[in-house]
Enzyme design. Structure first.
Site, PDB file in Angstrom:
ATOM      1  CB  CYS A   1      -0.953   0.021   1.189  1.00  0.00           C
ATOM      2  SG  CYS A   1      -2.243   1.277   1.003  1.00  0.00           S
TER       3      CYS A   1
ATOM      4  CB  CYS B   1      -3.785   3.308  -3.966  1.00  0.00           C
ATOM      5  SG  CYS B   1      -3.071   4.077  -2.487  1.00  0.00           S
TER       6      CYS B   1
END
EC number: 1.8.5.8
Length: 450
Positions: free
Chosen positions: A201, A379
């Site tokens: 991430c 994301c």
């Protein structure tokens, strides 16, 4: 779900919401699985290494394919965490308790849980060894061992977390310390870091910066805060469309971004952080901090680095379109532990799971895989307590957006999706093998617009 439907009130959004309600009803209740301390047998048709997002998801899919009694998962942890929510935990918007469940509750019922660590892989003999001395054989192997956090590669860590003013949203042990540091902030430098390694991430290190800035404004401390993002990268984000949007936010909110700066030491007793200039190796800078958020260096798990299944950098070496291993045709990889050239996110795992399911189905039939993974990942860039830029893109770093609007704009609807809808999908659909990413939604929206 009601708030999302209220905010995004188009007919297509209502159709999406109806689908989710139907999906939740169809998945049914998940039975608890009582694991054993050792394997009930030493051979399985499908052996899954790792009980994280990719491992549980693929075990659910393989159970339907070959039967629960023919599938096993090797995983030592007693608790399973939905880690994407830790961004909000570190900012005080969610409780840590909401992110975790017993591992036994997410392992598909009937699937064998080998409660141990993988100690060695021997793909030439179709077996693995565990840390408790077991040898387990397989016909097909799925490697989903995730990524390793290497805090110790920063001098002064992890012992520095014993001091106040420092936290990290990447560990269950330190995420609540981020929130404490945020609350205790008075004035001075609030520093956020991005390491010189691959990370899971990749947007998370800057998400907490935007949330902290919003918290400082909310509590009247913004004028006393010097917010600094020191990143080892040369750009704020890898996809230009979203990078441009983030640069506007950075300028509007008076945030300082320093590129090619890598955290190499934390002097927690003095509240100092030491950074190396990657453009001038050996040149360092010491910054004092009132708050420090550390994103640790990361790497492939040690057991993989020395394994025959790894590439030169230590990652599972798979075909980027089929997720089949390049050397061992009965070995497959998914998620953060692979060398797939895309961002390491839970959204990527969801998309990969559908492709890998089809790949293995064809391999089992002695057929050639035809479904190709396009590198889709997502994301949700949290830019405040009620705003998200939803970045979605492919291998080419080109936007691959789901919704029929400009996703580079900050939206409340996307925040609600991040905070409430995606955790629901994760626990109730993805881990049960019913969610392979939003590709079908893109097709649905295109049909609705044609």
């Amino acid at each position: 779900m009601a708030p999302l439907v209220t905010v995004v009130s188009s007919p297509r959004a209502r159709l999406f919401a109806c689908f989710l309600r139907l999906g939740a009803q169809q998945t049914g209740s998940l039975q608890l699985h009582v694991g054993a301390n050792c394997a009930a047998k030493n051979h399985y048709e499908v052996l899954v290494l790792g009980g994280g997002s990719g491992g549980i998801t693929m075990a659910s899919r393989m159970k339907r394919k070959v039967g629960a009694e023919n599938v096993a998962i090797v995983e030592p942890s007693e608790r399973h965490f939905y880690q994407p929510i830790w961004t909000l935990v570190g900012a005080g918007a969610k409780q840590l308790s909401s992110s975790g469940r017993p591992t036994a509750s997410v392992i598909p019922s009937g699937v064998e849980w080998v409660k141990a660590r993988v100690a060695e892989l021997n793909p030439d003999k179709n077996c693995i060894h565990t840390d408790n001395g077991e040898e387990i054989f397989y016909k097909y192997l799925i490697i989903a061992l995730g990524i390793q956090l290497d805090y110790e590669k920063i001098k002064g860590l992890p012992e520095g977390f014993a001091y106040p003013k420092i936290g990290s949203n990447y560990s269950v042990k330190t995420v609540e310390k981020t929130w404490k540091a945020l609350q205790d902030f008075t004035e001075g430098n609030a520093i956020f870091t991005f390491p010189n390694t691959p990370v899971k991430c990749a947007g998370a290190p800057q998400k907490i910066m935007y949330l902290s800035e919003a918290y400082f404004r909310k509590t009247g401390k913004r004028s006393k805060a010097n917010i600094i993002f020191n990143t080892s990268l040369g750009a704020i984000f890898g996809v230009k469309k979203y990078a441009d949007a983030l640069q506007e936010i950075i300028q509007e909110r008076n945030l300082t971004v320093n590129y090619k700066q890598n955290l190499i030491e934390v002097r927690a007793d003095k509240q100092e952080a030491v950074f190396e200039n990657l453009d001038k190796p050996g040149e360092t800078q010491v910054l004092s901090y009132e708050m420090l958020h550390v994103t640790p260096p990361m790497s492939s798990p040690d057991v993989l680095k020395a394994s025959p299944v790894a590439d030169a950098a230590g990652w599972v070496d798979v075909d980027k379109e089929t997720l089949q291993h390049k050397k061992y045709p009965n070995v497959f990889g998914i998620g953060d532990c692979t060398n797939l050239p895309t961002s390491k996110t839970a959204a990527a795992v969801a998309a990969q799971s559908g492709i890998l399911d089809r790949t293995i189905s064809l391999i089992m039939k002695n057929q050639t895989p035809i479904k190709k993974y396009d590198g889709y990942t997502s994301c949700p860039l949290v830019t405040g307590y009620s705003r998200v830029i939803l970045a979605e893109f492919d291998y080419k770093a080109e936007p691959l957006e789901t919704f029929p609007f400009d996703q580079s704009k900050e939206r409340l609807s996307m925040y609600l999706m991040k905070a409430d809808l995606m955790p629901f999908l994760y626990w109730n659909a993805m881990l049960r093998g019913y969610w392979g990413g939003p590709a079908f939604l893109r097709k649905l929206f295109r049909l609705g617009m044609s």
